[in-house]
Design a protein around this motif. Structure first.
Motif, PDB file in Angstrom:
ATOM      1  N   GLY A  10       1.491   3.615  -3.847  1.00  0.00           N
ATOM      2  CA  GLY A  10       2.468   4.649  -3.565  1.00  0.00           C
ATOM      3  C   GLY A  10       2.152   5.394  -2.303  1.00  0.00           C
ATOM      4  O   GLY A  10       1.305   4.979  -1.508  1.00  0.00           O
ATOM      5  N   LEU A  11       2.857   6.514  -2.126  1.00  0.00           N
ATOM      6  CA  LEU A  11       2.685   7.381  -0.970  1.00  0.00           C
ATOM      7  C   LEU A  11       1.863   8.590  -1.375  1.00  0.00           C
ATOM      8  O   LEU A  11       2.174   9.257  -2.368  1.00  0.00           O
ATOM      9  CB  LEU A  11       4.046   7.814  -0.443  1.00  0.00           C
ATOM     10  N   VAL A  12       0.829   8.882  -0.609  1.00  0.00           N
ATOM     11  CA  VAL A  12      -0.045  10.015  -0.918  1.00  0.00           C
ATOM     12  C   VAL A  12      -0.463  10.681   0.387  1.00  0.00           C
ATOM     13  O   VAL A  12      -0.554  10.018   1.421  1.00  0.00           O
ATOM     14  CB  VAL A  12      -1.271   9.548  -1.736  1.00  0.00           C
ATOM     15  N   GLN A  13      -0.712  11.964   0.324  1.00  0.00           N
ATOM     16  CA  GLN A  13      -1.186  12.676   1.506  1.00  0.00           C
ATOM     17  C   GLN A  13      -2.673  12.411   1.728  1.00  0.00           C
ATOM     18  O   GLN A  13      -3.417  12.127   0.775  1.00  0.00           O
ATOM     19  CB  GLN A  13      -0.940  14.171   1.347  1.00  0.00           C
ATOM     20  N   PRO A  88      -5.419   8.102   6.428  1.00  0.00           N
ATOM     21  CA  PRO A  88      -4.305   7.290   6.943  1.00  0.00           C
ATOM     22  C   PRO A  88      -4.707   5.849   7.230  1.00  0.00           C
ATOM     23  O   PRO A  88      -3.888   4.933   7.040  1.00  0.00           O
ATOM     24  CB  PRO A  88      -3.916   8.041   8.222  1.00  0.00           C
ATOM     25  N   THR A  91      -4.066   3.003   4.730  1.00  0.00           N
ATOM     26  CA  THR A  91      -2.718   2.473   4.527  1.00  0.00           C
ATOM     27  C   THR A  91      -2.714   0.962   4.682  1.00  0.00           C
ATOM     28  O   THR A  91      -3.163   0.423   5.694  1.00  0.00           O
ATOM     29  CB  THR A  91      -1.744   3.112   5.535  1.00  0.00           C
ATOM     30  N   GLN A 122       1.721  -1.636  -2.252  1.00  0.00           N
ATOM     31  CA  GLN A 122       1.650  -0.860  -1.013  1.00  0.00           C
ATOM     32  C   GLN A 122       1.003   0.497  -1.270  1.00  0.00           C
ATOM     33  O   GLN A 122       1.383   1.219  -2.203  1.00  0.00           O
ATOM     34  CB  GLN A 122       3.050  -0.654  -0.448  1.00  0.00           C
ATOM     35  N   VAL A 123       0.050   0.834  -0.410  1.00  0.00           N
ATOM     36  CA  VAL A 123      -0.556   2.165  -0.396  1.00  0.00           C
ATOM     37  C   VAL A 123      -0.301   2.766   0.983  1.00  0.00           C
ATOM     38  O   VAL A 123      -0.647   2.164   2.003  1.00  0.00           O
ATOM     39  CB  VAL A 123      -2.072   2.105  -0.671  1.00  0.00           C
ATOM     40  N   THR A 124       0.339   3.913   1.003  1.00  0.00           N
ATOM     41  CA  THR A 124       0.628   4.597   2.262  1.00  0.00           C
ATOM     42  C   THR A 124       0.037   6.001   2.210  1.00  0.00           C
ATOM     43  O   THR A 124       0.323   6.759   1.286  1.00  0.00           O
ATOM     44  CB  THR A 124       2.142   4.689   2.511  1.00  0.00           C
ATOM     45  N   VAL A 125      -0.791   6.307   3.191  1.00  0.00           N
ATOM     46  CA  VAL A 125      -1.440   7.615   3.256  1.00  0.00           C
ATOM     47  C   VAL A 125      -0.903   8.347   4.477  1.00  0.00           C
ATOM     48  O   VAL A 125      -1.071   7.885   5.610  1.00  0.00           O
ATOM     49  CB  VAL A 125      -2.967   7.479   3.341  1.00  0.00           C
ATOM     50  N   SER A 126      -0.269   9.460   4.229  1.00  0.00           N
ATOM     51  CA  SER A 126       0.307  10.246   5.323  1.00  0.00           C
ATOM     52  C   SER A 126      -0.684  11.297   5.814  1.00  0.00           C
ATOM     53  O   SER A 126      -1.469  11.839   5.038  1.00  0.00           O
ATOM     54  CB  SER A 126       1.594  10.913   4.860  1.00  0.00           C
TER      55      SER A 126
END
Length: 127
Positions: A10-13, A88, A91, A122-126
């Motif tokens: 997922g999307l994580v900060q 980031p 990601t 998918q791993v997305t790090v913002s």
């Protein structure tokens, strides 16, 4: 028919955590090593972590040491990747991998030893 099914991406900060899971079926899960790899856009797939057949030995790439824990529950046929203090640069698409020919997780530090891949999550790090 062997199946490895990942979940938990997922999307994580940046600084956050995720736990990836990989559920295996079709083989005796407790008889072989499992691992995780990742592939960022434009880069080659790289080793992240591996675990031996009973969870007693683990291996990590240097960039995730101290932030990441691989574990397995043989009763649930599942391997996990707990990722903390995400950056980031973490990601990527994360792939579960199995080495049916070895009980030692060390072999999975080389992707040539992978017998079976999951479909990826998918791993997305913002930032």
């Amino acid at each position: 028919q062997v199946q490895l099914v990942e979940s938990g991406g997922g999307l994580v900060q940046a600084g956050g955590s995720l736990r990836l899971s990989c559920a295996a079926s079709g083989r005796t899960f407790s008889s072989f090593a499992m691992g995780w790899f990742r592939q960022a856009p434009g880069k080659e797939r790289e080793f992240v972590a591996a675990i031996n057949w009973n969870g007693g030995r683990t291996y990590y790439t240097d960039s995730v040491k101290g932030r990441t824990t691989i574990s397995r529950d043989n009763a649930k046929n599942t391997v996990y990747l707990q990722m903390n203090s995400l950056k980031p640069e973490d990601t990527a698409v994360y792939y579960c991998a199995a080495d049916f020919g070895s009980q030692s997780g060390r072999t999975l530090m080389n992707s040539d030893s992978v017998d079976y891949w999951g479909q990826g999550t998918q791993v997305t790090v913002s930032s």
